[in-house]
Design an enzyme around this catalytic site. Structure first.
Site, PDB file in Angstrom:
ATOM      1  N   VAL A  67      -9.822 -15.428  30.507  1.00  0.00           N
ATOM      2  CA  VAL A  67     -10.733 -14.782  29.546  1.00  0.00           C
ATOM      3  C   VAL A  67     -10.089 -13.486  29.050  1.00  0.00           C
ATOM      4  O   VAL A  67     -10.549 -12.383  29.380  1.00  0.00           O
ATOM      5  CB  VAL A  67     -12.120 -14.511  30.190  1.00  0.00           C
ATOM      6  N   PRO A  68      -9.006 -13.592  28.281  1.00  0.00           N
ATOM      7  CA  PRO A  68      -8.399 -12.368  27.745  1.00  0.00           C
ATOM      8  C   PRO A  68      -9.368 -11.671  26.784  1.00  0.00           C
ATOM      9  O   PRO A  68     -10.116 -12.352  26.072  1.00  0.00           O
ATOM     10  CB  PRO A  68      -7.156 -12.890  27.005  1.00  0.00           C
ATOM     11  N   HIS A  69      -9.345 -10.331  26.802  1.00  0.00           N
ATOM     12  CA  HIS A  69     -10.325  -9.630  25.961  1.00  0.00           C
ATOM     13  C   HIS A  69      -9.894  -8.201  25.689  1.00  0.00           C
ATOM     14  O   HIS A  69      -9.043  -7.653  26.382  1.00  0.00           O
ATOM     15  CB  HIS A  69     -11.707  -9.636  26.637  1.00  0.00           C
ATOM     16  N   THR A  70     -10.519  -7.627  24.689  1.00  0.00           N
ATOM     17  CA  THR A  70     -10.330  -6.198  24.411  1.00  0.00           C
ATOM     18  C   THR A  70     -11.509  -5.697  23.588  1.00  0.00           C
ATOM     19  O   THR A  70     -12.275  -6.488  23.034  1.00  0.00           O
ATOM     20  CB  THR A  70      -9.015  -5.941  23.640  1.00  0.00           C
TER      21      THR A  70
END
Lengths: 156, 93
Positions: A67-70
Site C-alpha cells: 500500500v504505497p502512499h503519500t
C-alpha cells in the site's frame, strides 16, 4: 469510507509488470496522472515522495500486498489506484515475499482523517482471502470496480 | 516457570496524522515475538496487535485513547514497552 468512492477506475492496472518497486510505483502514479487526477508536472514529485515514504519502512505489509502512499498538495481529495502484478514485484516487504496486489494512495496534506479512513477500508477488505483472490483474478478495470462495489456492500 | 499474566494500559495517540502505517508497523514489530496475545481496543472495537492489517483498521486519529491488553508471560514488560513507543511518538530510542 467505500473503496469505490476513492479508487479511480480509469487508473486501475490489471496487468502490471515491473522490475522494481520504483517502476511499479511510477506506473501507478502515471496511470493516475493519465486519468486526470493531477497535472503531469507533479508526477516526478509524487513518485519521489512515495519512494521517500518507503525509506521509513516498506509498505509491503505481507500477504502479497503493498500500500504505497503519500500526502501531496496536488490532490484535493483522497485518490487511489490498484495494480495487479501477476508475476509479482520485489517490494522489500515485511515478510520478504513479492507483492501481487498494490493499492496506491495520495491524500491531501490537510486531511489526515481521510487518509486513515482510506487505509482502514483497504485493510479491512484485504484481510478477506476471497477479496484478495478475486482481485488477483480480475482481468479488467470493470471487473475490479465490480468487486470493490461488492466488497463495499458486504456482498462477498 | 514464567507465569502467564494479564496487563492493561491506556495510551493516547499523539501523532498529528494519527495511527498511520508507520506506527502500526512499529507496534506489530514490537509484539511479534511475544508468546501470548496482545489486543488494542478503542471504544467497542478490539484488534490483534500482531497483525498490521488489523491495526490499520483502528482508524485512530490524534487524541484517540486506546487500551492495550496483553495476556502471556511477562505481559507487564510487553505493555510497558508498547506504552513507551506511544510516549516517544514511535521515534527510535
Amino acid at each position: 469510507m467505500k473503496l469505490a468512492e476513492f479508487v479511480i477506475e480509469d487508473a486501475i492496472i490489471t496487468d502490471l509488470t515491473a522490475n522494481s518497486k520504483e517502476e511499479a510505483i511510477r506506473a501507478m502514479v502515471q496511470s493516475l496522472c493519465s486519468a486526470g487526477r493531477f497535472a503531469t508536472e507533479n508526477e516526478d514529485n509524487i513518485v519521489a515522495a512515495i519512494m521517500k515514504r518507503e525509506e521509513l519502512g516498506s509498505t509491503g505489509i505481507g500477504r502479497g500486498i503493498a500500500v504505497p502512499h503519500t500526502k501531496h498538495p496536488s490532490v484535493d481529495s483522497l485518490v487511489a489506484t490498484i495494480a495487479i502484478a501477476k508475476e509479482g514485484v520485489e517490494f522489500q516487504s515485511l515478510d520478504g515475499e513479492d507483492v501481487y496486489i498494490l493499492f496506491l494512495l495520495i491524500s491531501p496534506p490537510d486531511r489526515p482523517g481521510d487518509h486513515l479512513r482510506g487505509l482502514e477500508s483497504i485493510s479491512r477488505h484485504l484481510k478477506n482471502d476471497d477479496f484478495c483472490s478475486f482481485l488477483r483474478q480480475s482481468k479488467t478495470a470493470t471487473d475490479v470496480m465490480e468487486l470493490l462495489r461488492e466488497a463495499d456492500e458486504d456482498r462477498l | 516457570m514464567t507465569l502467564e499474566t494479564t496487563s492493561h494500559r491506556e495510551v493516547t495517540v499523539n501523532l498529528e496524522s494519527g495511527l498511520h502505517m508507520v506506527p502500526c508497523s512499529r507496534i506489530a514489530e514490537h509484539v511479534r515475538d511475544f508468546a501470548g496475545t496482545v489486543c488494542i481496543m478503542v471504544e467497542d472495537r478490539s484488534v490483534d496487535a500482531k497483525s498490521i492489517f488489523d491495526l490499520l483498521t483502528l482508524r485512530a486519529p490524534l487524541g484517540t485513547v486506546l487500551t492495550i491488553e496483553a495476556v502471556g508471560p511477562n505481559s507487564d514488560d510487553l505493555v510497558q514497552g508498547l506504552a513507551a513507543l506511544f510516549e516517544r511518538n514511535f521515534e527510535p530510542e
